[in-house]
Enzyme design. Structure first.
Site, short mmCIF file in Angstrom:
data_model
loop_
_atom_site.label_atom_id
_atom_site.label_comp_id
_atom_site.label_asym_id
_atom_site.label_seq_id
_atom_site.Cartn_x
_atom_site.Cartn_y
_atom_site.Cartn_z
N GLU A 53 -4.40 -13.93 6.68
CA GLU A 53 -4.65 -13.24 6.82
C GLU A 53 -6.01 -13.01 7.76
O GLU A 53 -6.61 -12.35 9.61
CB GLU A 53 -4.27 -11.37 6.44
CG GLU A 53 -3.13 -11.10 6.00
CD GLU A 53 -2.83 -12.53 4.86
OE1 GLU A 53 -3.99 -12.83 4.50
OE2 GLU A 53 -1.94 -12.15 4.44
N ASP A 76 9.13 -3.02 -4.70
CA ASP A 76 7.56 -3.76 -4.69
C ASP A 76 6.48 -3.33 -5.77
O ASP A 76 5.60 -4.45 -5.87
CB ASP A 76 7.65 -4.36 -3.12
CG ASP A 76 8.36 -4.94 -2.15
OD1 ASP A 76 9.53 -5.38 -2.93
OD2 ASP A 76 8.34 -4.97 -1.10
#
Length: 435
Positions: free
Chosen positions: A183, A240
């Protein structure tokens, strides 16, 4: 160009002047590698000449001495970031006061990119009977923007099948960059691209974007033009689990200098706001949700950065419910239930969290007896604190109740997690009947 000067801030670095270990790594990746004395001007000139002619990416490892030329500090520990005790003596040691000017070649102008007419590609639109996740609308809108604007490029952090940036990649593969799970590099590459006239959109899970936060804040300091998207935010992502739930992204991105933070609630709004981000210059961030939600706006509805929308409003409203994204739909459901109890609720979609529409908020504070904010985010730095700041700044005494995620969430069905966090419609009803 790597300046290898042996010393860090508090002492020697791990490899000190051993450039060979670093050079070996670069060579293994196909770089044209040079190791030089960084104080030898002929060696520097020769290295640059070779680098610009190389058929591969070039890297120069230059061994230098920190504080070179000033005996009091040269290659000595304990002087990092400190002024010299005798600066005049140091100037004389370096050759005295001089006026030196080195002419360097300036970078060329950014390339111009062709602009096809908007009418060539149909804008994505959704009907009132459709349920669409805003992350899906992001993918559709991004692909559309790539078709109407040749300057648009997209980067993604190896989750394009979840952020739906893959839809851009399918239509514009030559302008899509897969950055994998890196990222920081994704944001760094986006900064580079915008210096050359491109309009970069970079996307990943909102939680993963936190890894690149330092790059984002430095990009703002550098006056960069970045469009960021964080998907899978809040407890509403469900199974999740908390490691994937962005619950601090509004706070962190709001804190970036000059930033824009947008949180759409339906697909048509997502398309409009992404187009607004394309035109905006600076750091802008869109927060998108995983689950599908009802379409409540028409495709021709206008949304501007810094605005809000009163989805329900009347002259007889008792309380104001303020939400965005997933919680706007919970506010609307709560308003229906409150109506059955004789309580009329104004519902405001605060889709632009920064800059915020203070005028609409203060109008609601003056027209209703209480305000209630609801957000799928930690209490710190989110929608509630944004509204609180507006009220405090104007000296408003209208009570404010803030519903947010206060405890560590688990993994489970989205509806159950909204209930557990106290940000579902039933919790909003309880809060509204208590004020």
């Amino acid at each position: 160009i790597v300046d290898v000067n042996r010393l860090g801030q508090r002492g020697p670095t791990m490899h000190e002047w051993d450039t060979s270990s670093q050079a070996t790594r670069a060579a293994a990746c196909g770089w044209d590698v040079q190791e030089i004395d960084g104080h030898d001007q002929e060696a520097i000139d020769g290295a640059y000449a070779r680098a610009v002619e190389a058929d591969a990416p070039a890297v120069i490892f230059a061994r230098t001495k920190k504080g070179s030329g000033v005996a009091a500090v040269e290659d000595k520990e304990g002087f990092h970031g400190k002024p010299l005790d005798d600066p005049d003596a140091a100037v004389e040691e370096l050759g005295g006061v001089r006026s030196l000017r080195v002419e360097v070649k300036a970078p060329g102008p950014a390339p111009e990119h062709a602009q096809p007419a908007r009418a060539e590609v149909e804008r994505p639109s959704y009907g009132e009977d459709e349920k669409v996740a805003t992350r899906g609308a992001y993918g559709d809108a991004l692909a559309w923007l790539g078709s109407i604007d040749e300057r648009v490029v997209a980067l993604d952090g190896e989750v394009g099948n979840s952020t739906y940036a893959e839809r851009f990649a399918a239509k514009h593969p030559d302008r899509f960059f897969e950055m994998y799970i890196a990222e920081q590099q994704m944001v760094a590459a986006a900064v580079g691209l915008q210096t050359r006239g491109w309009r970069p959109f970079a996307s990943t899970f909102g939680a993963f974007l936190s890894r690149a936060y330092d790059f984002v804040r430095m990009a703002a300091i550098s006056d960069a033009d970045l469009k960021l998207c964080g998907s899978h935010v809040g407890v509403s992502i469900g199974p999740d689990g908390p490691s994937q739930m962005a619950l601090e992204d509004i706070a962190s991105l709001r804190a970036v200098y000059g930033s824009v933070v947008l949180y759409p609630s339906d697909p048509n709004q997502t398309v409009a706001l992404l187009d607004a981000m394309r035109e905006h210059r600076g750091i802008s961030y869109m927060r998108t949700t995983r689950g599908a939600s009802p379409t409540i706006y028409g495709p021709d509805q206008r949304f501007e950065i810094g605005g809000s929308h009163a989805v329900r409003s009347s002259d007889d409203d008792d309380v104001t419910l303020i939400g965005a994204g997933i919680t706007l739909h919970e506010c609307l459901a709560a308003a229906d239930e409150l109506a059955g109890k004789g309580i009329t609720a104004r519902v405001i979609d605060l889709y632009s969290v920064k800059p915020v529409d203070a005028e609409t908020l203060l109008e609601a504070a003056g027209a209703t007896r209480a305000l209630i904010t609801v957000e799928d985010h930690w209490p710190e730095g989110g929608i509630g604190e944004t509204v609180a700041g507006v009220l405090a700044g104007a000296g408003s005494t209208t009570p404010l109740t803030r519903l947010a995620v206060s405890g560590r969430p688990g993994s489970g069905p989205p509806d159950e997690l909204l209930v557990a966090a106290g940000i579902d419609a039933a919790s909003i009803v309880v809060a509204a009947t208590s004020v």
